[in-house]
Design a protein around this motif. Structure first.
Motif, PDB file in Angstrom:
ATOM      1  N   GLY A 223       0.804  -1.220   0.000  1.00 12.71           N
ATOM      2  CA  GLY A 223       0.000   0.000   0.000  1.00 12.71           C
ATOM      3  C   GLY A 223       0.832   1.262   0.000  1.00 12.71           C
ATOM      4  N   SER A 224       2.040   1.201  -0.564  1.00 15.43           N
ATOM      5  CA  SER A 224       2.930   2.365  -0.548  1.00 15.43           C
ATOM      6  C   SER A 224       2.608   3.333  -1.689  1.00 15.43           C
ATOM      7  CB  SER A 224       4.385   1.903  -0.674  1.00 15.43           C
ATOM      8  OG  SER A 224       5.256   3.004  -0.815  1.00 15.43           O
ATOM      9  N   THR A 225       2.742   4.624  -1.382  1.00 16.27           N
ATOM     10  CA  THR A 225       2.586   5.663  -2.400  1.00 16.27           C
ATOM     11  C   THR A 225       3.896   6.443  -2.575  1.00 16.27           C
ATOM     12  OG1 THR A 225       1.767   7.282  -0.773  1.00 16.27           O
ATOM     13  CG2 THR A 225       0.130   5.891  -1.886  1.00 16.27           C
ATOM     14  N   LEU A 226       5.009   5.861  -2.155  1.00 12.91           N
ATOM     15  CA  LEU A 226       6.298   6.549  -2.258  1.00 12.91           C
ATOM     16  C   LEU A 226       6.639   6.952  -3.689  1.00 12.91           C
ATOM     17  CD1 LEU A 226       8.923   4.859   0.107  1.00 12.91           C
ATOM     18  CD2 LEU A 226       8.008   7.178   0.207  1.00 12.91           C
ATOM     19  N   THR A 227       6.213   6.146  -4.648  1.00 10.71           N
ATOM     20  CA  THR A 227       6.554   6.446  -6.043  1.00 10.71           C
ATOM     21  C   THR A 227       5.861   7.699  -6.558  1.00 10.71           C
ATOM     22  OG1 THR A 227       4.842   4.867  -6.730  1.00 10.71           O
ATOM     23  CG2 THR A 227       7.106   4.054  -6.651  1.00 10.71           C
ATOM     24  N   VAL A 235      12.465   0.956  -7.828  1.00 10.94           N
ATOM     25  CA  VAL A 235      13.689   0.424  -7.221  1.00 10.94           C
ATOM     26  C   VAL A 235      14.029   1.164  -5.928  1.00 10.94           C
ATOM     27  CG1 VAL A 235      16.168   0.109  -7.545  1.00 10.94           C
ATOM     28  CG2 VAL A 235      14.591  -0.377  -9.427  1.00 10.94           C
ATOM     29  N   LEU A 236      13.993   2.499  -5.956  1.00  7.88           N
ATOM     30  CA  LEU A 236      14.318   3.272  -4.763  1.00  7.88           C
ATOM     31  C   LEU A 236      13.261   3.096  -3.675  1.00  7.88           C
ATOM     32  CD1 LEU A 236      15.785   6.676  -6.009  1.00  7.88           C
ATOM     33  CD2 LEU A 236      16.970   4.761  -4.949  1.00  7.88           C
ATOM     34  N   ALA A 237      11.999   3.032  -4.064  1.00  6.65           N
ATOM     35  CA  ALA A 237      10.929   2.839  -3.081  1.00  6.65           C
ATOM     36  C   ALA A 237      11.094   1.505  -2.363  1.00  6.65           C
ATOM     37  CB  ALA A 237       9.569   2.914  -3.758  1.00  6.65           C
ATOM     38  N   SER A 287      22.136   6.906   0.543  1.00  2.79           N
ATOM     39  CA  SER A 287      22.394   6.882  -0.896  1.00  2.79           C
ATOM     40  C   SER A 287      21.111   7.081  -1.687  1.00  2.79           C
ATOM     41  CB  SER A 287      23.056   5.556  -1.280  1.00  2.79           C
ATOM     42  OG  SER A 287      23.219   5.455  -2.675  1.00  2.79           O
ATOM     43  N   ALA A 288      20.020   6.444  -1.231  1.00  2.00           N
ATOM     44  CA  ALA A 288      18.741   6.608  -1.921  1.00  2.00           C
ATOM     45  C   ALA A 288      18.266   8.051  -1.856  1.00  2.00           C
ATOM     46  CB  ALA A 288      17.694   5.679  -1.294  1.00  2.00           C
TER      47      ALA A 288
END
Length: 348
Positions: A223-227, A235-237, A287-288
């Motif tokens: 349920g992530s909305t990081l993108t 990839v980073l999310a 780094s991310a």
């Protein structure tokens, strides 16, 4: 903590683990060494059954101690994760000159758990664990791809006049190999080896694509909305969520920034007030955040505006980028908390 609660510190190794039980005053009352096998959990819980009011403290529950920590958590035991850095400090400050042994290490782990109130409670593995595994696998694949490309570059340099340009891909390498006409047995062998490496490169590329697809599915399941944040891709999310885990273990955004290494360290002395760069924290997360900051500083948007404002304040590009990273740490912290609260509410 109630006086009757016994804390059991565990020093894990690959083939064995040592457990030491301490009372509320931190005094050892029992210890035992267990061989790591299919019966370790049963033997450990049987031994610990002598203390109905108990809790476990495992050194490195995200590393070497992950196995026993997860097994204990799965059967309903209360388990705390003790970072190795804290147990080492406790051992060095104890009597005995900091002499190292498995029982001494386990005792230090238990004593850290006894006096620290901010240790992470180990929970059963979830989507965040899946994302971390996928992220670590992608890092391994990316490193392997770089190694193959370097070897392929070397062979193409010996097969093709001028070699291959940077930014080599499987398609470009295949096109170059089609032009090779070996005139000696050595050159023929180099061509064959290059073909083998090309096949390896295509295999790695496909696995990277599969890994990204799996990460996208895992992000959706979490349920992530990081993108939705500019500069944060799949990839980073996956890397961020995999390393953060349960964000509620950070009580404030400042604590989260300290964990990511984006909060400057106070280095003031006397009347001189100054801060220095934080080179600690989780370097994967750092780094991310650096990658996201570079992207936002370059492209139009709020991040670019903030970066330019720092530049006008006479900050160097590196200082402005670090300031942006610190602000992005807050943004990501709030976004992850909001996502996890939404998912928890929907599941209730």
């Amino acid at each position: 903590m109630e006086p009757s609660v016994i804390t059991i510190g565990i020093d894990p190794h690959k083939s064995s683990l040592t457990a030491v039980a301490v009372d509320a005053a931190g005094h050892p009352i029992s210890q035992r060494r267990f061989t790591v096998n299919s019966g370790t959990l049963r033997q450990l819980t049987t031994w610990a059954a002598a203390w109905p009011e108990r809790r476990f403290a495992v050194e490195g529950a995200n590393g070497l101690g992950r196995g026993i920590a997860q097994q204990l958590s799965a059967v309903g035991e209360h388990v705390l994760d003790v970072p190795a850095t804290l147990s080492v400090r406790a051992r060095l400050l104890s009597t005995g000159g900091g002499r190292k042994s498995d029982p001494a290490d386990a005792l230090s782990v238990a004593q850290v758990a006894l006096y620290r109130r901010d240790l992470r409670v180990v929970t059963c593995e979830d989507q965040n664990t899946i994302l971390r595994l996928l992220s670590e696998r992608r890092d391994d694949l990316a490193h392997e791809r770089t190694r193959i490309l370097n070897r392929l570059h070397g062979l193409l340099r010996e097969l093709v006049p001028g070699g291959a340009a940077t930014g080599l891909s499987a398609e470009k390498a295949a096109a170059l190999l089609r032009t090779v006409r070996p005139t000696t047995a050595t050159q023929a062998l180099r061509r064959d080896l290059a073909r083998d490496l090309l096949a390896d490169l295509r295999r790695i590329d496909q696995r990277l694509k599969d890994n990204e697809a799996q990460s996208r599915d895992a992000l959706a399941a979490a349920g992530s909305t990081l993108t939705e944040i500019h500069g944060v891709g799949v990839v980073l999310a996956a890397k961020i969520l995999g390393h953060v885990g349960d964000v509620t273990r950070f009580r404030t955004a400042d604590r989260f920034a300290s964990y990511t290494g984006t909060a400057p360290l106070d280095a003031s002395s006397g009347d001189q007030i100054r801060h220095r760069l934080n080179t600690g924290g989780n370097r994967q997360l750092n780094s991310a955040l650096h990658t996201i900051a570079v992207c936002q500083a370059r492209d139009p948007g709020p991040g670019h505006v903030y970066y330019q404002r720092k530049i006008t304040e006479k900050k160097t590009p590196a200082e402005a980028r670090r300031a942006l990273k610190r602000r992005l740490s807050n943004v990501i912290y709030r976004r992850i908390r909001k996502d996890q609260q939404r998912v928890a509410t929907a599941a209730a």
